[in-house]
Design a protein around this motif. Structure first.
Motif, PDB file in Angstrom:
ATOM      1  N   LEU A  54      14.449  58.598 -22.015  1.00  0.00           N
ATOM      2  CA  LEU A  54      14.575  58.182 -20.569  1.00  0.00           C
ATOM      3  C   LEU A  54      15.797  58.335 -20.103  1.00  0.00           C
ATOM      4  CD1 LEU A  54      12.747  54.746 -20.702  1.00  0.00           C
ATOM      5  CD2 LEU A  54      11.695  57.072 -19.346  1.00  0.00           C
ATOM      6  N   PHE A  73       8.073  54.059 -16.249  1.00  0.00           N
ATOM      7  CA  PHE A  73       7.389  55.030 -16.933  1.00  0.00           C
ATOM      8  C   PHE A  73       5.952  54.397 -17.175  1.00  0.00           C
ATOM      9  CE2 PHE A  73       5.787  56.634 -21.134  1.00  0.00           C
ATOM     10  CZ  PHE A  73       6.050  57.971 -20.800  1.00  0.00           C
ATOM     11  N   LYS A  76       3.769  54.101 -14.043  1.00  0.00           N
ATOM     12  CA  LYS A  76       3.334  55.660 -13.668  1.00  0.00           C
ATOM     13  C   LYS A  76       2.088  56.145 -14.486  1.00  0.00           C
ATOM     14  CE  LYS A  76       5.051  60.277 -12.896  1.00  0.00           C
ATOM     15  NZ  LYS A  76       6.387  61.357 -13.093  1.00  0.00           N
ATOM     16  N   HIS A  77       2.069  55.916 -15.887  1.00  0.00           N
ATOM     17  CA  HIS A  77       1.088  56.445 -16.601  1.00  0.00           C
ATOM     18  C   HIS A  77      -0.276  55.374 -17.008  1.00  0.00           C
ATOM     19  CE1 HIS A  77       3.069  60.122 -16.542  1.00  0.00           C
ATOM     20  NE2 HIS A  77       4.394  59.452 -16.981  1.00  0.00           N
ATOM     21  N   THR A  90       3.865  53.274 -25.953  1.00  0.00           N
ATOM     22  CA  THR A  90       4.783  53.822 -25.027  1.00  0.00           C
ATOM     23  C   THR A  90       5.272  55.068 -25.639  1.00  0.00           C
ATOM     24  OG1 THR A  90       5.212  51.783 -23.831  1.00  0.00           O
ATOM     25  CG2 THR A  90       6.891  53.445 -23.493  1.00  0.00           C
ATOM     26  N   MET A  94       5.361  59.168 -25.022  1.00  0.00           N
ATOM     27  CA  MET A  94       6.464  60.032 -24.902  1.00  0.00           C
ATOM     28  C   MET A  94       6.609  61.202 -26.127  1.00  0.00           C
ATOM     29  SD  MET A  94       9.333  57.079 -24.151  1.00  0.00           S
ATOM     30  CE  MET A  94       9.237  56.268 -22.609  1.00  0.00           C
TER      31      MET A  94
END
Length: 235
Positions: A54, A73, A76-77, A90, A94
């Motif tokens: 990030l 984040f 958003k997903h 998470t 990523m």
């Protein structure tokens, strides 16, 4: 004296009424900061990796700013709970994104997808990527996809597109599946409005953005080859 006492009582009643109006407002106003402070400020097992992804200071310690960045984040997903914790799902999301970026314009560098079939749609479950190639020449992609979740995995192996339905409606899941191109039983390429990184995944289909699904619709035909390989993280 009775008149004075009556006036005092009336004033007390008015004051009590005003207090009853003020107290709920105070409680309501006090609720907002508590809700806004619902960030999980516990340091997660993937704290440093998530901070680096990030662009945050990489110190391995959760801060409120770290938490808010992680929360954004996650929201958003569609990663739940969006509490700002640097946990497994998470970081897995990523890390998949990092692998997708690393693929660049040569996703079949390791030649795992056949190059002797002519026009073929390749699906790499490990990196959650798909592309179309003609022999060894890349025709479109690679683009991110959202494949089957644990228990309804997208099946691997050599397939062929056998049925296309541009405005398909799933009678199994009761959802719209635009630009459907079926290649294995009920599994198909089709568009979705969800994020391509939204966990846990699909019911087995290869979800795509509307833009990518339209391109696949225009490039592929019945009888074209599809090759699915790898293993989706978390399955």
């Amino acid at each position: 004296m009775k008149r004075i006492t009556g006036r005092i009582a009336r004033r007390a009643g008015i004051a009590a009424g005003l207090t009853s109006l003020v107290l709920p407002m105070t409680i309501a106003l006090g609720a907002a900061p508590a809700q806004a402070a619902s960030c999980n400020v516990t340091t997660g097992p993937y704290q440093k990796q998530v901070e680096k992804f990030l662009g945050r200071p990489v110190d391995g310690r959760q801060s409120l700013a770290d938490c808010k960045a992680i929360q954004a984040f996650q929201a958003k997903h569609g990663i739940t709970p969006a509490a700002g914790y640097a946990g497994t799902i998470t970081w897995r999301t990523m890390n998949t994104m990092l692998q997708q970026r690393a693929a660049g314009t040569n996703p079949n560098k390791d030649r795992k997808c056949p190059t002797n079939k002519g026009r073929i749609a390749c699906v790499d479950l490990t990196r959650q990527l798909t592309w179309i190639q003609d022999g060894a020449r890349l025709k479109y992609g690679p683009v991110p996809v959202r494949t089957g979740k644990d228990g309804t995995e997208t099946r691997t192996g050599a397939k062929k597109i056998y049925w296309r339905s541009i405005n398909h409606w799933s009678t199994l899941y009761h959802v719209s599946m635009p630009y459907s191109q079926f290649f294995d039983g009920g599994q198909a390429f089709h568009s979705t409005t969800k994020s391509m990184w939204n966990p846990p995944g699909s019911g087995g289909c290869v979800n795509m953005t509307s833009r990518d699904a339209k391109v696949y619709w225009n490039l592929l035909r019945n009888g074209d080859d599809v090759f699915v390989y790898g293993r989706k993280p978390g399955t």
